[in-house]
Design a protein around this motif. Sequence first.
Motif, PDB file in Angstrom:
ATOM      1  N   GLY A  91     -29.623  34.685  49.342  1.00 27.87           N
ATOM      2  CA  GLY A  91     -31.044  34.367  49.321  1.00 27.87           C
ATOM      3  C   GLY A  91     -31.949  35.442  48.764  1.00 27.87           C
ATOM      4  O   GLY A  91     -32.971  35.751  49.347  1.00 27.87           O
ATOM      5  N   THR A  92     -31.580  36.032  47.623  1.00 23.79           N
ATOM      6  CA  THR A  92     -32.449  37.005  46.972  1.00 23.79           C
ATOM      7  C   THR A  92     -33.795  36.347  46.676  1.00 23.79           C
ATOM      8  O   THR A  92     -33.855  35.289  46.050  1.00 23.79           O
ATOM      9  CB  THR A  92     -31.801  37.516  45.670  1.00 23.79           C
ATOM     10  N   VAL A  93     -34.875  36.955  47.135  1.00 19.53           N
ATOM     11  CA  VAL A  93     -36.215  36.405  46.946  1.00 19.53           C
ATOM     12  C   VAL A  93     -36.537  36.329  45.458  1.00 19.53           C
ATOM     13  O   VAL A  93     -36.344  37.300  44.726  1.00 19.53           O
ATOM     14  CB  VAL A  93     -37.264  37.268  47.673  1.00 19.53           C
ATOM     15  N   GLY A  94     -36.995  35.163  45.002  1.00 16.34           N
ATOM     16  CA  GLY A  94     -37.405  34.976  43.623  1.00 16.34           C
ATOM     17  C   GLY A  94     -36.269  34.800  42.636  1.00 16.34           C
ATOM     18  O   GLY A  94     -36.497  34.775  41.434  1.00 16.34           O
ATOM     19  N   PHE A  95     -35.034  34.661  43.119  1.00 17.17           N
ATOM     20  CA  PHE A  95     -33.859  34.556  42.246  1.00 17.17           C
ATOM     21  C   PHE A  95     -33.403  33.107  42.152  1.00 17.17           C
ATOM     22  O   PHE A  95     -33.257  32.429  43.156  1.00 17.17           O
ATOM     23  CB  PHE A  95     -32.722  35.419  42.800  1.00 17.17           C
ATOM     24  N   GLN A  96     -33.175  32.654  40.912  1.00 19.75           N
ATOM     25  CA  GLN A  96     -32.662  31.310  40.667  1.00 19.75           C
ATOM     26  C   GLN A  96     -31.361  31.446  39.883  1.00 19.75           C
ATOM     27  O   GLN A  96     -31.365  31.894  38.727  1.00 19.75           O
ATOM     28  CB  GLN A  96     -33.670  30.486  39.866  1.00 19.75           C
ATOM     29  N   ALA A  97     -30.250  31.098  40.507  1.00 15.27           N
ATOM     30  CA  ALA A  97     -28.932  31.253  39.882  1.00 15.27           C
ATOM     31  C   ALA A  97     -28.785  30.354  38.666  1.00 15.27           C
ATOM     32  O   ALA A  97     -29.246  29.213  38.655  1.00 15.27           O
ATOM     33  CB  ALA A  97     -27.836  30.965  40.888  1.00 15.27           C
ATOM     34  N   ILE A  98     -28.135  30.902  37.648  1.00 17.72           N
ATOM     35  CA  ILE A  98     -27.775  30.143  36.451  1.00 17.72           C
ATOM     36  C   ILE A  98     -26.277  29.874  36.480  1.00 17.72           C
ATOM     37  O   ILE A  98     -25.824  28.771  36.304  1.00 17.72           O
ATOM     38  CB  ILE A  98     -28.129  30.936  35.172  1.00 17.72           C
ATOM     39  N   LEU A  99     -25.519  30.940  36.719  1.00 11.02           N
ATOM     40  CA  LEU A  99     -24.073  30.862  36.759  1.00 11.02           C
ATOM     41  C   LEU A  99     -23.563  31.969  37.665  1.00 11.02           C
ATOM     42  O   LEU A  99     -23.780  33.154  37.378  1.00 11.02           O
ATOM     43  CB  LEU A  99     -23.492  31.016  35.350  1.00 11.02           C
ATOM     44  N   ARG A 101     -23.430  34.794  39.952  1.00 11.90           N
ATOM     45  CA  ARG A 101     -24.432  35.792  40.369  1.00 11.90           C
ATOM     46  C   ARG A 101     -25.496  36.052  39.297  1.00 11.90           C
ATOM     47  O   ARG A 101     -26.436  36.805  39.522  1.00 11.90           O
ATOM     48  CB  ARG A 101     -23.735  37.108  40.708  1.00 11.90           C
ATOM     49  N   LEU A 102     -25.356  35.448  38.125  1.00 11.11           N
ATOM     50  CA  LEU A 102     -26.303  35.638  37.032  1.00 11.11           C
ATOM     51  C   LEU A 102     -27.428  34.625  37.159  1.00 11.11           C
ATOM     52  O   LEU A 102     -27.183  33.446  37.415  1.00 11.11           O
ATOM     53  CB  LEU A 102     -25.579  35.459  35.700  1.00 11.11           C
ATOM     54  N   GLY A 103     -28.679  35.082  37.006  1.00  8.52           N
ATOM     55  CA  GLY A 103     -29.784  34.149  37.133  1.00  8.52           C
ATOM     56  C   GLY A 103     -31.097  34.719  36.661  1.00  8.52           C
ATOM     57  O   GLY A 103     -31.158  35.825  36.115  1.00  8.52           O
ATOM     58  N   LEU A 104     -32.137  33.956  36.878  1.00  9.57           N
ATOM     59  CA  LEU A 104     -33.496  34.369  36.532  1.00  9.57           C
ATOM     60  C   LEU A 104     -34.180  34.926  37.769  1.00  9.57           C
ATOM     61  O   LEU A 104     -34.006  34.401  38.871  1.00  9.57           O
ATOM     62  CB  LEU A 104     -34.303  33.175  36.016  1.00  9.57           C
ATOM     63  N   LEU A 105     -34.976  35.970  37.569  1.00  8.33           N
ATOM     64  CA  LEU A 105     -35.729  36.572  38.656  1.00  8.33           C
ATOM     65  C   LEU A 105     -37.210  36.419  38.360  1.00  8.33           C
ATOM     66  O   LEU A 105     -37.673  36.752  37.268  1.00  8.33           O
ATOM     67  CB  LEU A 105     -35.371  38.057  38.795  1.00  8.33           C
ATOM     68  N   ASP A 106     -37.947  35.912  39.320  1.00 10.56           N
ATOM     69  CA  ASP A 106     -39.387  35.720  39.184  1.00 10.56           C
ATOM     70  C   ASP A 106     -40.068  37.088  39.210  1.00 10.56           C
ATOM     71  O   ASP A 106     -39.971  37.827  40.194  1.00 10.56           O
ATOM     72  CB  ASP A 106     -39.883  34.845  40.326  1.00 10.56           C
ATOM     73  N   LEU A 107     -40.772  37.425  38.129  1.00 13.34           N
ATOM     74  CA  LEU A 107     -41.429  38.728  38.032  1.00 13.34           C
ATOM     75  C   LEU A 107     -42.678  38.834  38.906  1.00 13.34           C
ATOM     76  O   LEU A 107     -43.267  39.902  39.006  1.00 13.34           O
ATOM     77  CB  LEU A 107     -41.756  39.050  36.572  1.00 13.34           C
ATOM     78  N   ASP A 108     -43.065  37.743  39.560  1.00  8.28           N
ATOM     79  CA  ASP A 108     -44.158  37.807  40.533  1.00  8.28           C
ATOM     80  C   ASP A 108     -43.653  38.291  41.898  1.00  8.28           C
ATOM     81  O   ASP A 108     -44.443  38.553  42.800  1.00  8.28           O
ATOM     82  CB  ASP A 108     -44.827  36.436  40.698  1.00  8.28           C
ATOM     83  N   THR A 109     -42.341  38.426  42.037  1.00 16.63           N
ATOM     84  CA  THR A 109     -41.748  38.923  43.278  1.00 16.63           C
ATOM     85  C   THR A 109     -42.033  40.425  43.386  1.00 16.63           C
ATOM     86  O   THR A 109     -41.806  41.152  42.418  1.00 16.63           O
ATOM     87  CB  THR A 109     -40.221  38.700  43.278  1.00 16.63           C
ATOM     88  N   PRO A 110     -42.507  40.912  44.503  1.00 15.03           N
ATOM     89  CA  PRO A 110     -42.712  42.359  44.656  1.00 15.03           C
ATOM     90  C   PRO A 110     -41.383  43.104  44.496  1.00 15.03           C
ATOM     91  O   PRO A 110     -40.353  42.680  45.031  1.00 15.03           O
ATOM     92  CB  PRO A 110     -43.250  42.503  46.084  1.00 15.03           C
ATOM     93  N   THR A 111     -41.403  44.205  43.740  1.00 17.91           N
ATOM     94  CA  THR A 111     -40.169  44.943  43.468  1.00 17.91           C
ATOM     95  C   THR A 111     -39.489  45.426  44.743  1.00 17.91           C
ATOM     96  O   THR A 111     -38.265  45.500  44.789  1.00 17.91           O
ATOM     97  CB  THR A 111     -40.420  46.141  42.537  1.00 17.91           C
TER      98      THR A 111
END
Length: 187
Positions: A91-99, A101-111
Amino acid sequence: MSPVRPEPGMLLVAAPTLLDPNFVDSVVLLLDVNPEGALGVVLNRPSALPVSEVLGEWGDVVEEPEVLFQGGPVSTDGALAVALATPGVEGTVGFQAILDRLGLLDLDTPTELVEGTVDRLRIFAGYAGWGAAQLDDEIAEGAWYVVPALVEDVFRHDTQDLWRDVMRRQPGDLAFHSTRPSDPDLN
């Protein structure tokens, strides 16, 4: 060899016949493929612009080189972040899996919420996009090769030889293309 279907997490490798300056010798990671079209980012076009100059603290999180990559000719004023999630972290915040462990990360997520949940991160300005059936038509015309991606392809430090290296590891005739000269007429 039967053609491979483009799917998220696969690579599009530009065929030698693809002369569009946006895509000559490019390697594109597909992020989304559906009946309405496809979207990906060019992996081998680093810019000279440091991420920290545009996205502040994200410059401390990205993979080296810490520059924005030119993801493609569409929406170059926007950014997409491709990340590799840390194994075993759910459940990584702001992470959407593609394949996997690889995925897109929402850059609006606080670092600070991303720390410890993402092993690797690369940020792309713009993206490559295709309308419904457009990518299938380009593949059928021979403009692209569809091949499996490796995580190392996405986060490679020096991308200059990425096209050749991806082609070299392919079976059959595709590997042969990795040895072609830049200008076959000079051969």
